[in-house]
Design a protein around this motif. Sequence first.
Motif, PDB file in Angstrom:
ATOM      1  N   ALA A  55      29.019  34.374  -9.654  1.00 23.52           N
ATOM      2  CA  ALA A  55      28.909  33.429 -10.766  1.00 23.52           C
ATOM      3  C   ALA A  55      29.678  33.899 -11.994  1.00 23.52           C
ATOM      4  O   ALA A  55      30.224  33.087 -12.759  1.00 23.52           O
ATOM      5  N   SER A  56      29.754  35.208 -12.200  1.00 20.54           N
ATOM      6  CA  SER A  56      30.410  35.731 -13.397  1.00 20.54           C
ATOM      7  C   SER A  56      31.908  35.472 -13.420  1.00 20.54           C
ATOM      8  O   SER A  56      32.533  35.511 -14.491  1.00 20.54           O
ATOM      9  N   PHE A  81      33.189  32.728 -13.083  1.00 22.26           N
ATOM     10  CA  PHE A  81      33.358  31.384 -13.630  1.00 22.26           C
ATOM     11  C   PHE A  81      32.976  31.332 -15.116  1.00 22.26           C
ATOM     12  O   PHE A  81      32.561  30.301 -15.633  1.00 22.26           O
ATOM     13  N   ASP A  82      33.150  32.470 -15.815  1.00 22.21           N
ATOM     14  CA  ASP A  82      32.936  32.467 -17.262  1.00 22.21           C
ATOM     15  C   ASP A  82      34.202  31.943 -17.936  1.00 22.21           C
ATOM     16  O   ASP A  82      35.004  31.241 -17.301  1.00 22.21           O
ATOM     17  N   SER A 129      35.131  27.648 -15.606  1.00 21.36           N
ATOM     18  CA  SER A 129      33.716  27.356 -15.853  1.00 21.36           C
ATOM     19  C   SER A 129      33.272  25.995 -15.332  1.00 21.36           C
ATOM     20  O   SER A 129      32.109  25.815 -14.968  1.00 21.36           O
ATOM     21  N   HIS A 154      34.227  24.605 -12.594  1.00 19.24           N
ATOM     22  CA  HIS A 154      34.496  24.502 -11.155  1.00 19.24           C
ATOM     23  C   HIS A 154      33.579  25.394 -10.321  1.00 19.24           C
ATOM     24  O   HIS A 154      33.847  25.624  -9.140  1.00 19.24           O
ATOM     25  N   LYS A 155      32.509  25.858 -10.910  1.00 22.71           N
ATOM     26  CA  LYS A 155      31.582  26.746 -10.203  1.00 22.71           C
ATOM     27  C   LYS A 155      30.818  25.974  -9.133  1.00 22.71           C
ATOM     28  O   LYS A 155      30.383  24.845  -9.359  1.00 22.71           O
ATOM     29  N   LEU A 181      25.572  28.409  -7.296  1.00 19.68           N
ATOM     30  CA  LEU A 181      25.958  29.799  -7.531  1.00 19.68           C
ATOM     31  C   LEU A 181      25.435  30.272  -8.883  1.00 19.68           C
ATOM     32  O   LEU A 181      25.715  29.670  -9.923  1.00 19.68           O
ATOM     33  N   LYS A 182      24.672  31.355  -8.871  1.00 21.95           N
ATOM     34  CA  LYS A 182      24.132  31.948 -10.091  1.00 21.95           C
ATOM     35  C   LYS A 182      23.877  33.424  -9.822  1.00 21.95           C
ATOM     36  O   LYS A 182      24.004  33.902  -8.684  1.00 21.95           O
ATOM     37  N   ASP A 204      31.942  40.047  -9.884  1.00 20.14           N
ATOM     38  CA  ASP A 204      32.842  38.892  -9.858  1.00 20.14           C
ATOM     39  C   ASP A 204      33.233  38.534  -8.428  1.00 20.14           C
ATOM     40  O   ASP A 204      33.437  37.369  -8.101  1.00 20.14           O
ATOM     41  N   GLU A 227      29.342  19.548  -3.526  1.00 19.60           N
ATOM     42  CA  GLU A 227      30.024  20.692  -4.125  1.00 19.60           C
ATOM     43  C   GLU A 227      31.444  20.310  -4.556  1.00 19.60           C
ATOM     44  O   GLU A 227      31.964  19.267  -4.139  1.00 19.60           O
ATOM     45  N   TYR A 271      27.426  30.065   1.150  1.00 24.00           N
ATOM     46  CA  TYR A 271      26.825  31.033   0.222  1.00 24.00           C
ATOM     47  C   TYR A 271      26.428  32.300   0.978  1.00 24.00           C
ATOM     48  O   TYR A 271      25.960  32.249   2.109  1.00 24.00           O
TER      49      TYR A 271
END
Length: 417
Positions: A137-138, A140-141, A147, A149-150, A154-155, A173, A253, A262
């Motif tokens: 998830a990180s 997609f910061d 950001s 398109h995550k 996902l988290k 990442d 998605e 996932y």
Amino acid sequence: MRCDRAGDGHAAARGDGRREFLRCAAGVAGVAAAGGLGGEAVAAGRPAAGRDGRRDLPDRVPFHGHHQAGVVTPQQLCAGFIGFDVLAEDRDGLVELFQKLTHRSRVLTGGVKPRDERVSSERPTPDSLTITLGVGASLFDDRYGLSGHKPRHLKAMPAFPDDRLEPSRCHGDLSLQICAEHPDAIVHVLRDLARETDGLLRPRWRANAFLNPSRPSGARRNLLGFKDGIVNPDTDSGREMDRLMWVTPPCGEPEWALGGCYQVLRLIRFHVEKWDKVPLRRQERIFGRHKASGAPLDGRHETDAPDYRHDPHGRIIPLDSHIRLANPRTHKTDDSRFLRRSYNYDEGFDHKGGMDLGLVFCGYQQDPERQFATVQRRLEHEPLSRFITPVGGGYFFVLPGVRDEDDWFGSHLLQKA
């Protein structure tokens, strides 16, 4: 709880990236060449095949395809799991990183040693190598403009009630799963990628992992002594995989994610000193299986399905046993099944003299909330939780496969975002 990302200052840290990467590679050399938690793979499907519990494995696993290799590929004997922080300074640097990872993975899976490191008479040795790349998830910061398109689910992996997560062993990442028949192949891949991606990646955590020999036959045993991974979803069934594994159009998605899935990684420490004091009968009731045969407590063979309908009060298989909570085998819980591809780990002794060993739990699925998290909530405070502690891991999204020689990891994401 959310384990924090490694500190800021990616550019300043680029010089340390290769040194840390190589230390990571050196650690993998300790992998034993010789599979995941109590025999119930949160599934009801085809049992493992072959005397040693493994399906036939080709010497060379195809790299190109709609899906990445290493997901439904039969398990190799050795594995390395690594979480990385990306140090690329901008989108162009990220594209460069993904293209390099693709190129080297294509070369390495074709023969482990690249041609410039082999004498002309030496034959390629693919060693059933697979290299599987996931994104966290990180990634997609706001660093790379991703950001919006995550993937939907996902988290950062949350801490469940029985967890004791260590920030240095969580998230990343990127995730890299490297599997092969021998540990030196995994070391070679890490050394190669360290050289080729110098300054673009920094290892965050890693786990060296292996499968135990099958004794005497069937599924392999984890380090608590119980057979594991006895059943899984049918990976040969397209319908089953589209329902439980792969991201398809009905999932809602992003378009770039179609064909991915996932990945849930969990580093689970076993408190074996405490476990070894538990009488055998009690151990079997905690798991719900016979230790010697792997059969459910109401059966004779490891592949026998437990008959919960004729044991509604848990007199034979306790209601709070691991296999019964993990997979109640009801119509309502059927969609929470997922594919397990777990391995054992042994890191020696900790600073207090305790044995640091356990399970690298690896689960693949379509929706970690519907599947893994739902199962995990059923397992909260189970009797087994007194003997195991999840200490690390993360949620990742396994990118769609590389289609052909002109394609590369994440191409649809980075070209369309």
